[in-house]
Design an enzyme around this catalytic site. Structure first.
Site, PDB file in Angstrom:
ATOM      1  CB  SER A  46      -0.915   0.004   1.222  1.00 58.47           C
ATOM      2  OG  SER A  46      -1.895  -1.001   1.095  1.00 58.47           O
ATOM      3  CB  ALA A  71       1.781  -3.702  14.244  1.00 64.24           C
ATOM      4  CG  ASN A 126      -4.915  -0.669   3.283  1.00 67.30           C
ATOM      5  OD1 ASN A 126      -5.850  -0.877   4.053  1.00 67.30           O
ATOM      6  ND2 ASN A 126      -3.659  -0.966   3.584  1.00 67.30           N
ATOM      7  CB  CYS A 129      -4.171  -1.041   7.268  1.00 72.48           C
ATOM      8  SG  CYS A 129      -2.813  -1.191   8.443  1.00 72.48           S
ATOM      9  CB  ILE A 190     -11.254 -10.275   5.719  1.00 72.36           C
ATOM     10  CG1 ILE A 190     -10.521 -11.575   6.100  1.00 72.36           C
ATOM     11  CG2 ILE A 190     -12.753 -10.478   5.672  1.00 72.36           C
ATOM     12  CD1 ILE A 190     -10.897 -12.164   7.457  1.00 72.36           C
ATOM     13  CG  ASN A 191      -6.238  -5.795   5.773  1.00 72.12           C
ATOM     14  OD1 ASN A 191      -5.334  -6.363   6.390  1.00 72.12           O
ATOM     15  ND2 ASN A 191      -6.022  -4.747   5.016  1.00 72.12           N
ATOM     16  N   GLY A 216      -3.295 -15.590   8.515  1.00 76.17           N
ATOM     17  CA  GLY A 216      -2.946 -17.008   8.528  1.00 76.17           C
ATOM     18  C   GLY A 216      -4.151 -17.910   8.705  1.00 76.17           C
ATOM     19  N   GLY A 242      -7.523 -14.469   3.250  1.00 76.80           N
ATOM     20  CA  GLY A 242      -7.489 -14.824   4.672  1.00 76.80           C
ATOM     21  C   GLY A 242      -7.166 -16.288   4.887  1.00 76.80           C
TER      22      GLY A 242
END
Lengths: 306, 224
Positions: A46, A71, A126, A129, A190-191, A216, A242
């Site tokens: 991004s 993160a 995005n 996030c 999904i994120n 994961g 996902g």
């Protein structure tokens, strides 16, 4: 053998397995290598308006087999410097989708205009996030803002626009519906899910940013549920994301309603060879189950249940 | 990856691997490493890994070229190689005598040591590559190992290539995930965290960016 090429958001994909945004993608050569390894398309990191170093380390906590927290903090060199990386990937023949993040509709639109000039075939927004203040899911959790951002971008550029939806909201399918109203050509879902890891010896959160996003295998059933619910609400194509680690995982997403999928965390667990292996598994599974084309599986689980 | 709680998590090679205790060596470079140097006895660190590869210990006659803090990476490898019966020659370079790292340690472990300092305060005056050129001319080696500034590593690899000696180097890049995922350590098509940090130098010499630029934590290209 079954046909793997699919069309999604008006883009011809040589197979439905896309490199997820944030994985590799800081350098053009890495994107090119992911393409060579068999990805159906590669999605850039991004990219924002200005260079951004991201958060200090630790930025990752990995749990083998079931998941990973990150993160990173949206590190990227900024839209001014990034086009030359895209040029490297395009030079290798890759199908490239440009991911962008902004703080409001205006910033998204101006980033999209700059991104469109690089030669990417589509733009992913995005809006999801989970760990960047003022960006991502902070904007993407509100249907009105999602619609506004998507509309601003679709008005600004002639390319297909894909809105990446957050699962950290009460009604992800409602967000997808807002993206569709705004003119999105597709949604990806999904994120990562907001998550925390604690080190008991040191009595503190592991990630420097404290909160991160979980990816994961652990999140696959959640991703499937979101894709299923989005399929019931919108008509535009869905890109499932996902926890995809096998050909069967891909087929589950297709049957839940996806036209293509994004793969990310599995690259950390397995290396870039994951694309070739998952593609072969998908092909064998489609054949065994009597599908002539990957696209025939899209939404199959909905038809079965009427 | 070594986590200094409240500070940062940094990619580090073990600089001591003997016995039951392990060691790391921290040079004061920026704010984090200066703070780390003030850590008191008994403080707790977090460890992830080990990640990546290491030098192959099978060559019998090894020339080790250490520039600056590169010696911290190479010293344990030199010890293990000598224990395994290898003959080890070390070309140790630094800007000035007080920056020479592990000079005594290399001598004590049984390596032949050649010193070079930029200011001539110890050993040969000038870059360590001058000493390397002479050693390659007067000795026979099966392998060259290097770690230090990339411009030095590139020069060493070219000198080794001219003599037909295989060379390997340990390289440094920005590191975040250490799992081959985030791309922070991208070097050409490689990820230093999982495919390195040790590479055959012939692979690196093919990359225009090796010795030319690295990436900062935002992914911007920064020239050396």
């Amino acid at each position: 053998m079954p046909e793997l090429p699919v069309r999604c958001a008006g883009i011809a994909l040589r197979n439905p397995l896309l490199l997820a945004s944030g994985i590799w993608g800081e350098s053009g050569e890495s994107l090119a290598r992911a393409w060579t390894a068999g990805a159906g398309a590669v999605i850039t990191k991004s990219i924002g308006s200005l260079p951004r170093p991201g958060y200090p380390n630790p930025t990752i906590e990995s749990y083998e087999r079931w998941g990973m927290l990150n993160a990173m903090g949206l590190p990227n060199p900024g839209i001014g410097e990034y086009p030359r990386e895209i040029a490297v990937a395009l030079g290798a023949g890759a199908t490239v989708i440009g991911s962008i993040f902004g703080g409001d509709a205006e910033e998204f639109a101006s980033l999209a205009v700059a991104m469109a000039k690089t030669g990417v075939c589509a733009i992913e927004l995005n809006l999801s996030c989970p760990h960047a203040q003022g960006y991502g899911s902070e904007i993407g959790s509100d249907p009105a803002q999602v619609e506004e951002v998507v509309r601003a971008v679709t008005d600004a550029v002639p390319l297909p626009v894909i809105a990446k939806i957050t699962p950290n909201a009460a009604d992800p399918a409602g967000l997808a519906a807002a993206a569709e109203r705004g003119g999105a050509a597709a949604v990806s879902a999904i994120n990562t899910l907001r998550a925390l890891a604690i080190d008991v010896e040191l009595r503190r959160p592991i990630l420097a940013h404290r909160l991160g996003g979980l990816s994961g295998p652990a999140i696959k059933p959640i991703g499937l549920a979101c894709v299923w619910q989005i399929r019931e609400r919108v008509r535009i194509p869905i890109i499932g994301v996902g926890g995809i680690a096998s050909g069967q995982d891909v087929l589950e997403y297709l049957m839940a309603g996806a036209s293509a999928v994004e793969i990310g965390t599995q690259v950390a667990f397995e290396g870039i060879g994951a694309f070739g292996r998952i593609g072969r598994e998908l092909s064998e599974l489609l054949e065994r189950l009597g599908f002539a084309r990957a696209s025939d599986a899209t939404g199959a689980a909905h038809f079965a249940t009427g | 990856m070594v986590w200094f709680p409240g500070e940062d998590e940094l990619p580090m090679s073990l600089s001591y691997t003997d016995g039951s205790s392990k060691g790391i060596t921290v040079k004061a470079m920026g704010e984090t490493s200066r703070n780390v140097q003030r850590i008191e006895t008994g403080a707790r660190l977090g460890i992830r890994g080990p990640y990546g590869n290491r030098f192959d210990l099978s060559p019998r006659r090894i020339l080790i070229v250490a520039g600056g803090s590169g010696a911290a990476v190479l010293a344990p490898g030199a010890e293990r190689a000598i224990e395994g019966g290898a003959e080890v020659t070390v070309a140790l370079g630094a800007t000035t005598e007080t920056e020479l790292l592990f000079r005594e340690r290399f001598a004590t472990m049984g390596a032949e040591v050649e010193i070079a300092t930029d200011d001539g305060s110890a050993g040969t005056r000038g870059y360590v590559t001058v000493a390397v050129e002479q050693l390659l001319a007067t000795h026979t080696f099966d392998a060259v190992w290097s770690c230090g500034p990339e411009i030095m590593m590139r020069k060493v690899a070219l000198l080794a290539r001219a003599r037909g000696v295989a060379s390997y180097g340990s390289v440094e890049r920005q590191m975040k995930c250490a799992l081959g995922m985030c791309d922070a350590c991208a070097l050409g098509p490689f990820h230093v965290c999982v495919e390195g940090p040790v590479f055959p130098m012939e692979k690196l010499l093919e990359l225009p960016e090796f010795g030319a630029f690295k990436r900062d934590s935002a992914g911007r290209r920064v020239r050396f």
